[in-house]
Design an enzyme around this catalytic site. Structure first.
Site, PDB file in Angstrom:
ATOM      1  N   TYR A 110       0.861  -1.185   0.000  1.00 19.70           N
ATOM      2  CA  TYR A 110       0.000   0.000   0.000  1.00 19.70           C
ATOM      3  C   TYR A 110       0.895   1.232   0.000  1.00 19.70           C
ATOM      4  O   TYR A 110       1.456   1.618   1.019  1.00 19.70           O
ATOM      5  CB  TYR A 110      -0.922  -0.013   1.220  1.00 19.70           C
ATOM      6  CG  TYR A 110      -1.785   1.218   1.379  1.00 19.70           C
ATOM      7  CD1 TYR A 110      -2.459   1.759   0.285  1.00 19.70           C
ATOM      8  CD2 TYR A 110      -1.940   1.825   2.617  1.00 19.70           C
ATOM      9  CE1 TYR A 110      -3.249   2.886   0.418  1.00 19.70           C
ATOM     10  CE2 TYR A 110      -2.735   2.952   2.770  1.00 19.70           C
ATOM     11  CZ  TYR A 110      -3.392   3.481   1.664  1.00 19.70           C
ATOM     12  OH  TYR A 110      -4.174   4.593   1.813  1.00 19.70           O
ATOM     13  N   ASP A 150      -2.539  -1.480  -3.891  1.00 21.46           N
ATOM     14  CA  ASP A 150      -2.856  -0.093  -4.219  1.00 21.46           C
ATOM     15  C   ASP A 150      -1.531   0.670  -4.230  1.00 21.46           C
ATOM     16  O   ASP A 150      -1.016   1.049  -3.185  1.00 21.46           O
ATOM     17  CB  ASP A 150      -3.815   0.467  -3.176  1.00 21.46           C
ATOM     18  CG  ASP A 150      -4.155   1.929  -3.407  1.00 21.46           C
ATOM     19  OD1 ASP A 150      -3.665   2.506  -4.402  1.00 21.46           O
ATOM     20  OD2 ASP A 150      -4.893   2.500  -2.569  1.00 21.46           O
ATOM     21  N   ASP A 253     -14.299   1.755  -2.236  1.00 24.02           N
ATOM     22  CA  ASP A 253     -14.131   2.665  -3.371  1.00 24.02           C
ATOM     23  C   ASP A 253     -13.166   2.104  -4.405  1.00 24.02           C
ATOM     24  O   ASP A 253     -13.044   2.639  -5.506  1.00 24.02           O
ATOM     25  CB  ASP A 253     -13.691   4.060  -2.916  1.00 24.02           C
ATOM     26  CG  ASP A 253     -12.481   4.047  -2.000  1.00 24.02           C
ATOM     27  OD1 ASP A 253     -12.025   2.964  -1.599  1.00 24.02           O
ATOM     28  OD2 ASP A 253     -11.978   5.143  -1.664  1.00 24.02           O
TER      29      ASP A 253
END
Length: 263
Positions: A110, A150, A253
């Protein structure tokens, strides 16, 4: 072998919104999550007993947190990207597995979102520096490797719907994109699997703002990746973004990025 990655934006909230239903029907062998944002006991109670879990919480409560959950028992696990500055940040975990005689290292990562002109952006660049060093070490290892997560950078204009409006914002800065040019250069040893399989098309995007009509209009960003060593990337047969059918059925999201590899 099916490997899925998703930023859950808080695993407790994701489960309340239906993450379990998605996971139950997906046949995932290895699951990588980012922004877990929950204590380890809560994470294990939600995922259940049928996983081998390696989870790194962030020292800052309610922030970050990454994990890898495997159906198969790992050979080894590690926490941290190699720079002690990030040891308690909850942004990097690794798991070594043996898959049909082949060694495989899986990473859940991340990267910082960043903010231009602040310490957050300095930390992002420092993390990307460490990421480049770790990619080189993984490339030179004996087995396959894949870095999932991500990574908070849209690499090219194909990766952001509104790229012109974001060239001066964190996530699409030329300096950030230059890192990915290096990470994915011919000599890097790594391949952006989803882009390789999708070809030269817009998206498919993996993140949309909760605000406005971004999801309905597909005004998204492709910032979730599976970066695989070349031989493993050559074994990828499909890559899917599990985009929810409607705004109100999303559990995060971000949408999951799911890749099937033939090993």
């Amino acid at each position: 072998m099916r490997i899925a990655s998703v930023n859950v934006n808080g695993i407790r909230a994701a489960y309340k919104r239906g993450m379990q239903q998605w996971l139950d029907g997906r046949g995932v062998d290895i699951l990588c999550l980012q922004e877990v944002r929950a204590p380890d006991a809560v994470v294990r109670s939600l995922l259940g007993e049928n996983w081998h879990i390696h989870h790194a919480e962030a020292e800052a409560k309610g922030r970050a947190g990454v994990l890898i959950a495997s159906r198969q028992e790992p050979v080894a696990v590690r926490t941290g990207i190699g720079d002690s500055y990030f040891d308690t940040a909850g942004r990097w975990v690794e798991m070594d597995l043996e898959i049909r005689g082949s060694a495989l290292t899986v990473v859940s990562a991340y990267v910082h979102s960043g903010e231009v002109g602040t310490q957050k952006q300095d930390d992002k660049y420092r993390f990307l520096d460490a990421l480049g060093e770790r990619l080189a070490a993984l490339r030179d290892g004996a087995g396959h490797a894949v870095v999932l997560g991500d990574l908070n950078v849209g690499h090219t204009q194909r990766d952001i719907r509104n790229w012109k409006g974001n060239v001066k914002k964190a996530g699409f800065l030329p300096e950030e994109r230059a890192y990915f040019d290096r990470f994915l250069s011919d000599g890097s040893g790594f391949v952006d699997v989803a882009r390789s399989l999708a070809g030269d098309v817009d998206g498919p995007y993996t993140w949309w703002s909760w605000r406005g009509q971004a999801f309905d209009n597909d005004t998204g960003w492709r910032i979730d990746y599976q970066l695989a060593t070349q031989d493993l990337a050559a074994r990828a047969v499909s890559a899917d973004v599990d985009r929810a059918p409607s705004w109100d059925t999303r559990f995060s999201d971000h949408a999951p990025l799911v890749v099937d590899y033939r090993i």
